[in-house]
Design an enzyme around this catalytic site. Structure first.
Site, PDB file in Angstrom:
ATOM      1  N   TYR A  14      17.376 -55.502  50.793  1.00 42.03           N
ATOM      2  CA  TYR A  14      18.765 -55.602  50.325  1.00 42.03           C
ATOM      3  C   TYR A  14      18.935 -56.621  49.200  1.00 42.03           C
ATOM      4  CZ  TYR A  14      19.737 -53.077  54.654  1.00 42.03           C
ATOM      5  OH  TYR A  14      19.751 -52.145  55.658  1.00 42.03           O
ATOM      6  N   HIS A  19      25.869 -54.955  47.056  1.00 39.37           N
ATOM      7  CA  HIS A  19      26.522 -55.493  48.255  1.00 39.37           C
ATOM      8  C   HIS A  19      26.135 -56.943  48.523  1.00 39.37           C
ATOM      9  CE1 HIS A  19      29.361 -54.055  51.080  1.00 39.37           C
ATOM     10  NE2 HIS A  19      28.579 -53.745  52.083  1.00 39.37           N
ATOM     11  N   TYR A  64      24.260 -59.198  59.219  1.00 39.98           N
ATOM     12  CA  TYR A  64      24.556 -57.969  58.475  1.00 39.98           C
ATOM     13  C   TYR A  64      26.043 -57.968  58.132  1.00 39.98           C
ATOM     14  CZ  TYR A  64      19.825 -56.384  59.172  1.00 39.98           C
ATOM     15  OH  TYR A  64      18.455 -56.324  59.144  1.00 39.98           O
ATOM     16  N   ASN A 113      34.325 -53.995  54.744  1.00 38.94           N
ATOM     17  CA  ASN A 113      34.071 -54.213  56.173  1.00 38.94           C
ATOM     18  C   ASN A 113      33.712 -55.654  56.519  1.00 38.94           C
ATOM     19  OD1 ASN A 113      34.652 -51.580  56.953  1.00 38.94           O
ATOM     20  ND2 ASN A 113      32.576 -50.874  56.546  1.00 38.94           N
TER      21      ASN A 113
END
Length: 199
Positions: A14, A19, A64, A113
């Site tokens: 990631y 993100h 996360y 989120n």
């Protein structure tokens, strides 16, 4: 004491994705102020240091993205800070063009989120945030694929410049200069002006 949290997902796969711009900005702050963000605590990697005389805690939640609030809540409780004035959250925003920043002292999650989870755990929408533009999702592309993807080569330089401006904004916000920071950093980035300057 001032908490600066950058949102992202842990794991090499990631790293440097859209993100994870929150993590990238924390890395920039850490490098500039020689702060090691390696202590594992509160479901996060944290580092302690000072910015222009202000004691800061840099935070990279390791829960996360969608559970970021679990870590942020622990940090806020442990250091007994007021999230309304002593917490800054930095994260990606697909509604802003690449390289654009937007500072807000409060607000809804706007479909993000990670922010939704932080609001849930804090029980409040009132906390400082810097949204870092990562560009709008192409119409036929899956949102998760887009935000977990990397920047195009022509976007990388703009985003790195945005990270530097984000560090400057965080410096001002840590000193309670919110209005001044909003006036400076919420302006649209004029890419054409930059190109003209290079000619």
């Amino acid at each position: 004491m001032f908490i600066i949290a950058g949102l992202g997902n842990p794991g090499r796969e990631y790293a440097n994705t859209r993100h994870n711009v929150g993590f990238s900005v924390i890395d920039e702050i850490a490098a500039k102020y020689n702060i090691s963000v390696i202590e594992k605590k509160h479901k996060a990697l944290i580092g302690k240091g000072t910015i222009d005389g202000v004691k800061v805690i840099l935070v990279k939640p390791q829960t996360y993205m969608n559970l970021s609030g679990e870590s942020i809540r622990e940090v806020v409780d442990y250091y007994k800070v007021d999230p309304e004035s002593e917490l800054l959250v930095i994260y990606d925003d697909i509604s802003l063009p690449v390289g654009q920043l937007r500072i807000r002292p409060k607000g809804s999650a706007g479909g993000h989120n990670g922010i939704k989870n932080i609001i849930l755990h804090l029980g409040s929408e009132v906390f400082l945030r810097i949204k870092v533009g990562v560009g709008e999702k192409p119409s036929k592309m899956d949102l998760a694929d887009y935000v977990l993807g990397h920047f195009a080569p022509d976007e990388g330089a703009e985003e790195k410049e945005a990270f530097k401006r984000c560090v400057e904004a965080a410096e001002m916000l840590s000193k309670n200069e919110t209005e001044a920071a909003m006036n400076i950093f919420n302006r649209k980035v004029d890419k054409n002006a930059d190109k003209e300057a290079l000619k």
